[in-house]
Structure formats: structure tokens, C-alpha cells
Enzyme design. Sequence first.
Site, PDB file in Angstrom:
ATOM      1  NE  ARG A  98      -3.650   1.200   0.872  1.00 41.11           N
ATOM      2  CZ  ARG A  98      -3.625   2.781   1.467  1.00 41.11           C
ATOM      3  NH1 ARG A  98      -4.743   1.392   2.500  1.00 41.11           N
ATOM      4  NH2 ARG A  98      -4.025   4.111   1.612  1.00 41.11           N
ATOM      5  CG  ASP A 131      -2.976   1.282   7.924  1.00 32.49           C
ATOM      6  OD1 ASP A 131      -2.415   0.768   7.407  1.00 32.49           O
ATOM      7  OD2 ASP A 131      -3.700   2.294   8.885  1.00 32.49           O
ATOM      8  NE  ARG A 132       1.287   2.630  13.541  1.00 30.55           N
ATOM      9  CZ  ARG A 132      -0.730   3.217  13.748  1.00 30.55           C
ATOM     10  NH1 ARG A 132      -1.135   3.262  12.573  1.00 30.55           N
ATOM     11  NH2 ARG A 132      -1.450   3.085  14.709  1.00 30.55           N
ATOM     12  CD  GLU A 257      -3.163  12.725  10.253  1.00 32.94           C
ATOM     13  OE1 GLU A 257      -3.055  11.901  11.604  1.00 32.94           O
ATOM     14  OE2 GLU A 257      -3.756  11.737   9.203  1.00 32.94           O
ATOM     15  CD  GLU A 258      -1.670   9.391   5.474  1.00 30.48           C
ATOM     16  OE1 GLU A 258      -1.402   8.911   5.539  1.00 30.48           O
ATOM     17  OE2 GLU A 258      -2.291  10.180   4.976  1.00 30.48           O
ATOM     18  NE  ARG A 273      -6.392  11.524   5.649  1.00 28.19           N
ATOM     19  CZ  ARG A 273      -5.548   9.999   6.024  1.00 28.19           C
ATOM     20  NH1 ARG A 273      -5.188   9.193   5.921  1.00 28.19           N
ATOM     21  NH2 ARG A 273      -6.894   9.360   7.042  1.00 28.19           N
ATOM     22  CG  ASP A 274      -8.422  18.905   8.808  1.00 30.74           C
ATOM     23  OD1 ASP A 274      -8.109  18.243   9.365  1.00 30.74           O
ATOM     24  OD2 ASP A 274      -8.058  20.418   9.152  1.00 30.74           O
ATOM     25  N   GLY A 278     -11.550  18.861   8.874  1.00 33.20           N
ATOM     26  CA  GLY A 278     -11.946  19.822   7.406  1.00 33.20           C
ATOM     27  C   GLY A 278     -12.214  19.080   5.933  1.00 33.20           C
ATOM     28  NE  ARG A 348     -10.065   6.265   2.394  1.00 35.78           N
ATOM     29  CZ  ARG A 348      -8.289   6.750   2.764  1.00 35.78           C
ATOM     30  NH1 ARG A 348      -7.789   5.040   3.182  1.00 35.78           N
ATOM     31  NH2 ARG A 348      -8.371   6.951   3.846  1.00 35.78           N
ATOM     32  CE1 TYR A 382      -4.414   6.630   3.004  1.00 40.54           C
ATOM     33  CE2 TYR A 382      -1.673   7.452   2.363  1.00 40.54           C
ATOM     34  CZ  TYR A 382      -3.479   6.746   2.894  1.00 40.54           C
ATOM     35  OH  TYR A 382      -3.798   7.302   4.878  1.00 40.54           O
TER      36      TYR A 382
END
EC number: 3.2.1.18
Length: 449
Positions: A98, A131-132, A257-258, A273-274, A278, A348, A382
Amino acid sequence: MNPNQKIITIGSICMVIGIVSLMLQIGNIISIWVSHSIQTGNQHQAEPISNTNFLTEKAVASVTLAGNSSLCPISGWAVHSKDNSIRIGSKGDVFVIREPFISCSHLECRTFFLTQGALLNDKHSNGTVKDRSPHRTLMSCPVGEAPSPYNSRFESVAWSASACHDGTSWLTIGISGPDNGAVAVLKYNGIITDTIKSWRNNILRTQESECACVNGSCFTVMTDGPSNGQASYKIFKMEKGKVVKSVELDAPNYHYEECSCYPDAGEITCVCRDNWHGSNRPWVSFNQNLEYQIGYICSGVFGDNPRPNDGTGSCGPVSPNGAYGVKGFSFKYGNGVWIGRTKSTNSRSGFEMIWDPNGWTGTDSSFSVKQDIVAITDWSGYSGSFVQHPELTGLDCIRPCFWVELIRGRPKERTIWTSGSSISFCGVNSDTVGWSWPDGAELPFTIDK
């Protein structure tokens, strides 16, 4: 001459001829032996090879990617690459990945990606929606190729990453470790040169797209702190892989972010990215001394997901549907802005590029160009920016480009894995076309049944 003298004369001549012939044969043997020794020595001479194409490495002259040019004027987006990695991975050895992104040197463009230490259609792909993990690594391969063990280069151990080229060598940033104490490892030309420790002990994270280089210095943005509230944000300036300066943003009520960052006329612009509150995207722009400005894209054409329907924008965070988000990008052109976004307002899926001629500063929702990239019936994910410098293209401007991740598998589809392929486009001032370039893989795979 009596008979005895004749016999002696003939014998002497034969002996001389024999000696000469013997000497010639010995000389020939020596010549063959020397020639064979030289050839054998050349055959066994050690030569360094690349681990991707197995060709002898050649010395390549370095340059400095100046980044002083402006973005190229463009009227649309031409398709640049598509790796089809999920389709190929149903039968071939392809990494589960990813967060792919693209970055270019003055010689080539490469796709970087975060692997899960597993291959598609294999038992270790189970549970890769996470993710991690300690198994995640940053690797890279030539742009447009499906990432596999046979064409990919290890870069760093990482579950969050960035990379860029300054004209001399690749800089990679790989973050790994526990959520409450992760460390970013900086490598330059593959050698560890510096580290950055989590300063808020709350999931240190970075761009998931390329850092930006200007005049030999490279810049990145990192976040540490809550994903749903006020966090801490820092800009880092690096030279040859070492941090030479950093600044923490004074940004109350902002959430970064990102970030997707790019150089433009010697300065850096990042669109982020908020994930807090936002539906529009925050931005930060700064010069090489890290003197910065901050804001939100004002346009009523909202760029995040989830988001409300287009309407009246704001130069601060637009709150309706503002929680959560997705990595994205935009390109600023004066008061105008190219906005990349999902077609769906709440999932997405789909992707489109929109030109709002006054959207950087104006709050209306009118726009003049829309180019389809992925249909709303197909998954996206993304997206992020990258650029091609004049040293690569031969142009007198910096070419803007973007990539889109096409996520497949969990949590939206009935598989045991999560992975993605990618497509990319570059800005041109000539004919382009809107269409749909979806991932296209037929699921589930054998491992999922």
C-alpha cells in the site's frame, strides 16, 4: 666434396632447420599461453552489477536539481504509467503493498511502495489491512512495473515513508517502531546518515509521497500527535541525508497529515490531509530558510473524502463531513488550482482532476475543466504529487505529475488481504482525454476461497 663432407653438411643443415623449427614451436606455445592467460584474467575480473537489471554499472555524472523553475503551464493530464500489479499478482510473484508513490531523478522515475513482507495469493497476505507492523518495508522498482522480488530494490524498514533525489543520490526516510516511540531513519545513497525520534510519542508519520529538493537541499513534513485533534507538525531541511534545520509550525486549529509537496520557483508548496475537521485541504508553503505560510484551499470544490457536496468554500477548515480523510494533492497556479479528488463524496472510489481558475483564494464552486481518471464504480485510494525536473525532461519548467493508488481487497471486498496497484499522469499543454483506468483485477483470488 667427398661423400663424408656431403653427409656432414646435409646433417648440419637438417639440425639447424630442426632447431629453428623447435624454437618457432616453443615461441608459438608461449604466445598461446600468454594470450590465454590474458583472456582468462579478463573473464574473472570482478565487476559490480545492479541488483535490478544485472548490467555493469557505469559512472553517471551527478547534477543539482535546482528546483528554481516554475511549474509548466498545462491544459490537461496525459497518462504516464499503469502497473496492473493486482491483475499480474493473481498468477505471478507480486508484493502485497500500500501507499505507493513516484519520485524522479534526473535520469529515471521510480515507484516506491510499502510492502507487507508478503506476496499476493499467499498465506502471509492474510491480515495485511493493518497499517503498522514490523514486517513493512520501503522498496522501489522502475515506474510502471509490477513490484516483485525480481525487480524491486530494498530501501528502508518502514511503515511510513518518503523519498526524493537531489541530483546526486536518493534520500529515503523510513519510519518504524512502536506507536509511542517510532524513529525515522534517513538514508543517503543507501547509507544511514541521520535519525529523527518521535517528539510527541504518538505515531510519528510523514508524507507517503516524495520529498522535495531545491538546490541540493531536500525538504519533508512530519506529523506527531492525534489523528483527530491538534497535533504537532515540523518541516525538516536535509542536505546529503543529514538534518540541518527544522521548524515546528505554529498552526492552532490546523491539521496536517500525509503532505504532498513539490518545488515551484525555488520554494516548496505542500497540500495535505486534515483528518480532524476539514473537508478542504490545508497547505503550507515555505522557502529554503523554512520561513513559512499556512492556509486552507478556499475553493468550494472540496478535495478531501469524505466531504459534503460542492458549495461555498472557506480559507479555513470546512467542518461538514470534515472528520477522517484521505491523502491527496493539488497544484497551485497563481490564484487558480488543479484539484485531484475522488468522485465519490463518501467512499474511496473514482477519481477526477478539476481546474478551478480562482480556487486557491476564491470560495465559489465554479470550475472550468474536469478530466475523468477513474470511474465512480471503481476503487481508488490515496493520491499524491510528484514532479519531473528540467534536468530530466529538457523543458525549461517543472512538469507537475500525480499518481493514484487503486486499493483492492479488505475492508471493502471479500478477501484476506489488502493491496493496490497504481496509475500516474503528467501535466501537458496539448491534447488529453478523460476515461477510466481502473485496477481491473477479478477477485477473489484462490487464497480467498
